[in-house]
Design a protein around this motif. Structure first.
Motif, short mmCIF file in Angstrom:
data_model
loop_
_atom_site.label_atom_id
_atom_site.label_comp_id
_atom_site.label_asym_id
_atom_site.label_seq_id
_atom_site.Cartn_x
_atom_site.Cartn_y
_atom_site.Cartn_z
N LEU A 185 0.73 -1.17 0.06
CA LEU A 185 0.31 0.26 -0.02
C LEU A 185 0.99 1.48 0.23
O LEU A 185 0.33 1.91 -0.96
CB LEU A 185 -0.92 0.23 1.22
CG LEU A 185 -2.32 0.69 1.32
CD1 LEU A 185 -2.81 0.77 0.23
CD2 LEU A 185 -2.88 1.25 2.30
N LEU A 186 2.03 1.31 0.51
CA LEU A 186 2.43 2.43 0.61
C LEU A 186 3.54 2.62 -0.40
O LEU A 186 3.75 4.31 -1.04
CB LEU A 186 3.98 2.30 1.84
CG LEU A 186 3.00 2.20 3.10
CD1 LEU A 186 4.05 1.46 4.93
CD2 LEU A 186 3.17 3.93 3.86
N LYS A 187 3.76 1.54 -1.04
CA LYS A 187 4.82 1.73 -2.21
C LYS A 187 3.99 2.42 -3.44
O LYS A 187 4.26 2.99 -3.97
CB LYS A 187 5.47 0.76 -2.61
CG LYS A 187 6.00 -0.25 -1.55
CD LYS A 187 7.39 -1.15 -2.34
CE LYS A 187 8.53 -2.24 -1.65
NZ LYS A 187 8.70 -3.16 -2.28
N SER A 188 2.31 1.70 -3.45
CA SER A 188 1.54 2.62 -4.49
C SER A 188 1.46 3.46 -4.06
O SER A 188 0.65 4.38 -5.39
CB SER A 188 0.50 1.48 -4.32
OG SER A 188 0.43 0.15 -4.56
N ALA A 189 1.16 4.47 -3.16
CA ALA A 189 1.23 5.88 -3.13
C ALA A 189 2.58 6.45 -3.26
O ALA A 189 1.73 7.68 -3.05
CB ALA A 189 0.38 5.77 -1.44
N GLY A 190 3.33 6.19 -3.29
CA GLY A 190 4.60 6.96 -3.70
C GLY A 190 6.12 6.38 -2.95
O GLY A 190 6.91 7.23 -3.62
N PHE A 191 5.46 6.20 -1.74
CA PHE A 191 6.72 6.08 -0.73
C PHE A 191 7.82 5.49 -1.11
O PHE A 191 7.45 4.20 -2.03
CB PHE A 191 5.57 5.92 0.83
CG PHE A 191 5.20 7.33 0.71
CD1 PHE A 191 5.46 8.11 1.44
CD2 PHE A 191 3.64 6.76 0.98
CE1 PHE A 191 4.76 9.06 2.06
CE2 PHE A 191 2.73 7.59 2.00
CZ PHE A 191 3.64 8.93 2.06
N GLU A 192 8.63 5.60 -0.67
CA GLU A 192 10.21 4.52 -0.65
C GLU A 192 10.27 3.85 0.39
O GLU A 192 10.25 4.47 1.78
CB GLU A 192 11.20 5.72 -1.32
CG GLU A 192 12.61 4.69 -0.91
CD GLU A 192 14.02 5.64 -0.94
OE1 GLU A 192 14.57 5.54 -1.00
OE2 GLU A 192 13.72 7.10 -1.12
N VAL A 193 10.30 2.90 1.10
CA VAL A 193 9.90 2.12 2.15
C VAL A 193 11.81 1.96 2.78
O VAL A 193 11.94 1.11 1.68
CB VAL A 193 9.25 0.60 2.10
CG1 VAL A 193 9.37 -0.06 3.63
CG2 VAL A 193 7.96 0.81 1.49
N LYS A 231 8.82 10.47 1.05
CA LYS A 231 9.14 10.62 0.11
C LYS A 231 9.98 10.64 -0.67
O LYS A 231 10.85 11.79 0.01
CB LYS A 231 7.96 11.84 0.37
CG LYS A 231 7.43 12.27 -1.24
CD LYS A 231 6.45 13.67 -0.40
CE LYS A 231 6.01 14.33 -2.03
NZ LYS A 231 4.93 15.90 -1.43
N PRO A 232 10.21 10.71 -1.83
CA PRO A 232 10.97 10.77 -3.26
C PRO A 232 11.31 12.32 -2.67
O PRO A 232 10.39 13.50 -3.44
CB PRO A 232 11.06 10.08 -4.07
CG PRO A 232 9.95 9.30 -3.89
CD PRO A 232 8.62 9.91 -2.79
#
Length: 236
Positions: A185-193, A231-232
């Protein structure tokens, strides 16, 4: 914006701490133990030296019991708490509000990309599945490029966690989210884990074993987990 059940948390706003404490009592610790340890862990694993001027959002702040710790441990100089419950916001404002600490509804703050860090503990299991992506978009837009998101959730693979949640009125019907689901879910939202850590393995009666816990954070045993994201973009 974010459909956390407002009426539920309005109902329990005045007794929130007591209800949470009753659920946690089987661990032998109170909510302050867990709150302090979460924020200390976050501080120790942020990959930057913030220096002065740290702007923090507490997403789903409730009655803002974490506000003093975000100031003390992280050194937050600007704090914004957002929540869905008007009664909880009123309590947060009365107890912790100041010129540089504000507590508002989700709709009252429109994300403006200024926060260095968003802290969120135990909120997403109260958000309907269909609304979780929208909630993450709100958080993403609130962060500046290079800002961090500390996503804390209850670990549904831990039987102690499920027992505690069953004892808390506002957690009994929650829809839990496990670590792989959260990472997707976090990666789909654009976050870098950046990392995932499991904390709180041993209850108070076995606290003499807690020195082992930092060596076990990669194993899904802890009662809660943190996924630290970024956030990138350029860091300041």
């Amino acid at each position: 914006m974010t459909k956390i059940p407002k009426d539920t948390f309005d109902e329990y706003s005045a007794e929130y701490d007591a209800a949470l404490g009753e659920g946690l009592s089987i661990s032998g610790e109170n909510k302050d133990f867990f709150a302090r340890r979460r924020i200390e862990w976050l501080r120790d694993h942020l990959p930057v030296d913030w220096g002065a001027g740290l702007r923090v959002m507490d997403y789903g702040c409730g009655t803002a019991s974490s506000a003093p710790l975000l100031r003390e441990i992280l050194g937050a100089t600007e704090l914004l708490g957002t929540d869905t419950s008007p009664k909880s916001i009123a309590i947060a404002t009365g107890n912790h509000g100041s010129d540089d600490a504000k507590f508002v509804s989700f709709d009252a703050y429109q994300p403006d990309g200024r926060f260095d860090l968003v802290y969120c503990n135990g909120v997403f299991h109260h958000i309907a599945l269909a609304e979780r992506a929208t909630a993450l978009s709100y958080i993403y837009r609130a962060l500046r490029p290079g800002g961090f998101f500390a996503f804390w959730e209850n670990n549904p693979w831990n039987p102690g966690t499920r027992l505690v949640m069953s004892r808390i009125p506002f957690d009994r019907d929650a829809i839990t989210i496990n670590t792989p689901q959260a990472r997707v879910l976090l990666k789909s939202a654009g976050f870098e884990v950046l990392r995932s850590d499991f904390l709180f393995i041993f209850p108070s009666i076995l606290r003499w074993l807690r020195w082992i816990e930092p060596f076990c954070v990669g194993l899904p045993f802890g009662a809660q987990y943190q996924i630290l994201c970024r956030k990138p973009g350029a860091t300041r």
